[in-house]
Design an enzyme around this catalytic site. Structure first.
Site, PDB file in Angstrom:
ATOM      1  CB  SER A   9      11.175 -11.619   8.258  1.00  0.00           C
ATOM      2  OG  SER A   9       9.905 -11.548   8.865  1.00  0.00           O
TER       3      SER A   9
ATOM      4  CE  LYS B  46      10.772 -11.572  12.859  1.00  0.00           C
ATOM      5  NZ  LYS B  46      10.001 -11.325  11.629  1.00  0.00           N
TER       6      LYS B  46
ATOM      7  CB  SER C  74      10.530 -15.464  10.848  1.00  0.00           C
ATOM      8  OG  SER C  74      10.787 -14.140  10.431  1.00  0.00           O
TER       9      SER C  74
END
Length: 295
Positions: free
Chosen positions: A70, A73, A130
Site C-alpha cells: 500500500s 497509494k 488505506s
C-alpha cells in the site's frame, strides 16, 4: 637499593599513559553497534535520508527490488494532489465508485452501486484507512481506467527519479510486476512533502469521520514518537510490513523507509530505533552490525 626505586614509579606512569591512550582511542573510534532486524534478509530493505539535504544517512538493500504494497497509494495521492493543484478537481468533487472499485478486497469502505465519494474524503480514506476501493475509484476517475492510471503513475515515478519502480495498479494489491525500492519510496516521500506542503497534513491524521462513522487508521507511529508526522504503511504477504515515515522536530527532518518486517509492531520498533540512531552523532558514525531474525 635507592637507585632502583624510580623504576616502579616510571612503570606506573607508563601504565597510566597507556590507559589514557586506550580511553582516547575509544572516544575517537566508537564501538560497533548492533541493530536488530525484524525481517528476513530477502525481504528487508531500509533507508534513512536527511529530508532537508537529500543526504543518505543509513541504508541496507535500498536499491533492491521489493513489493510496495500500500505504499503504492502514495503515488495515487501524488497524482490526486496534482489534479487538485491544476484545478481539474476540487475537494468537493464527487468521484464515482464503479462496480470494479467496489469489488476490491479489504481494506475498504464498502460502497454500493452508484455511490460516490468526495475528493477530501477520498484522500482521508486512502491515507487513514488505506481503502483499496477508494484508491481504484480515484485511479479510474483520473486515468479513465486503472491500467491507464498505473501507466501515469509509472511515468510520474520516472520524472521524479524513481528509476526502479513500476506500478500496475492504484492500490498496491498483489501484482508480481509491481515493484519498487526503498530508495525510490524515500524519493516519493520527500516529493510529497516538498511538492505539496499544503496537503501533507493529511498524512498525520489517524482517524476521520465518514457518513457519521469514525474510521480509525493503523499507522501507530503517529503519536508514538515526537516529531513523526506521517506518512504511509503497507502490507501484503509477499512484501511483509512496510512503512515510509516522516520525522520533523528540533530542526531535523528525516524520511525513513522500512520494508519487509515480520509484524507491524516490530516494524515500528525498528523505525524508532533508526530515528534514535540518526539523531545520535555517536551512534550514527559507528559501524553497524545487523542481527537478522534468523540469527
Amino acid at each position: 637499593m635507592s637507585d632502583q626505586r624510580p623504576f616502579p614509579l616510571i612503570q606506573k606512569l607508563m601504565a597510566v599513559f597507556a590507559l589514557l591512550a586506550l580511553v582516547a582511542g575509544c572516544t575517537t573510534a566508537p564501538p560497533d553497534t548492533v541493530l536488530a532486524v525484524p525481517a528476513a534478509p530477502q525481504k528487508y530493505a531500509v533507508i534513512v535520508v536527511d529530508a532537508r539535504t537529500g543526504k543518505q544517512l543509513f541504508e541496507v538493500n535500498s536499491g533492491a527490488q521489493r513489493y510496495p504494497a500500500s505504499l503504492t497509494k502514495m503515488m495515487t495521492l501524488y497524482l490526486l494532489f496534482e489534479a487538485l493543484e491544476s484545478g481539474r478537481l476540487a475537494k468537493d468533487t464527487p468521484i464515482p465508485v464503479s462496480d470494479n472499485a467496489a469489488r476490491q478486497p479489504p481494506t475498504k469502505l464498502r460502497f454500493r452501486r452508484g455511490e460516490t465519494i468526495d475528493v477530501d474524503s477520498a484522500i482521508r480514506a486512502i491515507v487513514v484507512k488505506s481503502a483499496n476501493d477508494v484508491a481504484v475509484a480515484v485511479g479510474e476517475y483520473l486515468g479513465g481506467s486503472e491500467d491507464q492510471f498505473a501507466a501515469m503513475m509509472t511515468a510520474r515515478a520516472r520524472q521524479l527519479g524513481m528509476a526502479s519502480t513500476v506500478f500496475r495498479n492504484a492500490s498496491g494489491l498483489p501484482d508480481g510486476g509491481q515493484v519498487t525500492t526503498a530508495r525510490d519510496m524515500a524519493v516519493l516521500g520527500m516529493a510529497l512533502r516538498n511538492r505539496f506542503p499544503q496537503h501533507f497534513h493529511y498524512f498525520s491524521e489517524s482517524d476521520f469521520m465518514f457518513r457519521g462513522r469514525l474510521v480509525r487508521g493503523h499507522n501507530d507511529m503517529l503519536g508514538r514518537v515526537r516529531g513523526v508526522d506521517g506518512i504511509k504503511t503497507g502490507y501484503i504477504r509477499a512484501s511483509g510490513f512496510n512503512i515510509v515515515t516522516s520525522y520533523s522536530a528540533d530542526g531535523r527532518q528525516l524520511i525513513i523507509v522500512v520494508m519487509g518486517a515480520d509484524s507491524a509492531r516490530q516494524r515500528n520498533d525498528h523505525v524508532e530505533a533508526l530515528i534514535q540512531r540518526s539523531l545520535s552523532p555517536t551512534i550514527a558514525d559507528a559501524k553497524t552490525r545487523l542481527m537478522f531474525v534468523q540469527q
